[in-house]
Design an enzyme around this catalytic site. Sequence first.
Site, PDB file in Angstrom:
ATOM      1  N   THR A 182       0.821  -1.205   0.000  1.00 42.99           N
ATOM      2  CA  THR A 182       0.000   0.000   0.000  1.00 42.99           C
ATOM      3  C   THR A 182       0.855   1.255   0.000  1.00 42.99           C
ATOM      4  O   THR A 182       1.871   1.309   0.686  1.00 42.99           O
ATOM      5  CB  THR A 182      -0.838  -0.013   1.300  1.00 42.99           C
ATOM      6  N   ARG A 210     -14.146  -7.740   1.086  1.00 41.54           N
ATOM      7  CA  ARG A 210     -13.273  -7.438   2.230  1.00 41.54           C
ATOM      8  C   ARG A 210     -12.722  -6.006   2.099  1.00 41.54           C
ATOM      9  O   ARG A 210     -12.288  -5.576   1.047  1.00 41.54           O
ATOM     10  CB  ARG A 210     -12.103  -8.420   2.256  1.00 41.54           C
ATOM     11  N   VAL A 211     -12.775  -5.284   3.192  1.00 42.86           N
ATOM     12  CA  VAL A 211     -12.224  -3.928   3.231  1.00 42.86           C
ATOM     13  C   VAL A 211     -11.117  -3.918   4.280  1.00 42.86           C
ATOM     14  O   VAL A 211     -11.313  -4.400   5.401  1.00 42.86           O
ATOM     15  CB  VAL A 211     -13.333  -2.909   3.586  1.00 42.86           C
ATOM     16  N   ASP A 213      -7.684  -1.650   6.123  1.00 43.36           N
ATOM     17  CA  ASP A 213      -7.530  -0.403   6.879  1.00 43.36           C
ATOM     18  C   ASP A 213      -7.423   0.822   5.996  1.00 43.36           C
ATOM     19  O   ASP A 213      -7.746   1.938   6.417  1.00 43.36           O
ATOM     20  CB  ASP A 213      -6.260  -0.476   7.747  1.00 43.36           C
ATOM     21  N   GLY A 234       0.638  -2.791   5.781  1.00 41.92           N
ATOM     22  CA  GLY A 234       0.677  -4.043   6.543  1.00 41.92           C
ATOM     23  C   GLY A 234      -0.695  -4.686   6.582  1.00 41.92           C
ATOM     24  O   GLY A 234      -1.552  -4.395   5.739  1.00 41.92           O
TER      25      GLY A 234
END
Length: 323
Positions: A182, A210-211, A213, A234
């Site tokens: 990310t 799915r989501v 952070d 992460g």
Amino acid sequence: MLSRKDFIKLGAAVSVASVASKLQSGTPNRKKGPVVVSTWDFGMEANAAAWAILSSGGYSLDAIVEGVAVPERDPKVNTVGLGGFPDRDGRVTLDACIMDEQLNCGSVACLEYIVHPAAVARLVMEKTPHVMLTGEGALRFALEQGFKKENLLTPQAEAAWKEWLKKAEYEPKPNWELNHDTIGMLALDQQSRLAGVCTTSGMAWKMHGRVGDSPIIGAGLYVDGEVGGATCSGLGEEMIRIAASHSVVEAMRSGKSAQAACEAVIRRYYKRRGDKAHGKQLCLLAMDNAGNVGAFSLMPGFVYSVNCNGTNEVRKAAYLLDE
Ligand code: SD4
């Protein structure tokens, strides 16, 4: 209680941390921007694009959207935007959020077919009464705003997915060896306006819907111009559990430096989660509102890119546990 072994590791981390603090001594007590920082070494190119705007007096919010657009449109980056690895159904679903110094924020989650989710998140912030749009609604909004629908699944990502399908085992391991995950970016402009963004294709082979952070304000990103900002990379589930970015900003608000704040949040996470933390990776990056930078991770391997005074460099973050 921490075990004796854990104490030894904590002790080792302190010495690594002090090395990291020395590494950052190039920017002590900075009072002004511009500064731009981003996660991982692919942040170098992203920082350079942001710097072009920051160095000519531009707005930090414009700079970060342009900056992260670089990996978003790069098909070779398998963790952000075009070319991102798909979910287990072969669908590329993107998460992103953005926040400015006055707590304005916008977010999109599980967005398909749009190369630049961070730019869409900015428009959610600026043009809707909402903070977050998801899935079909986020796509509809993006198309209404003039974004083009594109196939984000490159032949290379499709081949990797088909290979994964042979066993179809989901191991939610962030890919820290490959060093490209990310992108979270924080920037302070010449007028000391702070802004942050986070954009990702999320964990490869995740369940559809799915989501992580990255689009969650307070988890993958938090910015408060009174204090500073923080962003993460992460394993998203772990970052959500501890409202990681918000926790870092609140630690800075209570008087900790950007570096000490990142360390405190990782240490607290590890103390609370114990064995459940093993095999996970959490990477925190922070900048206070004077441009001082800090970074810390649970496991080794986290690097971040810093562009300050026109020097763009990759730095190694200190970490808590050995592999
Ligand atoms: C997620 N935090 O979706 C992202 C992925 C990531 O290093 O940053 N991986 O959980």
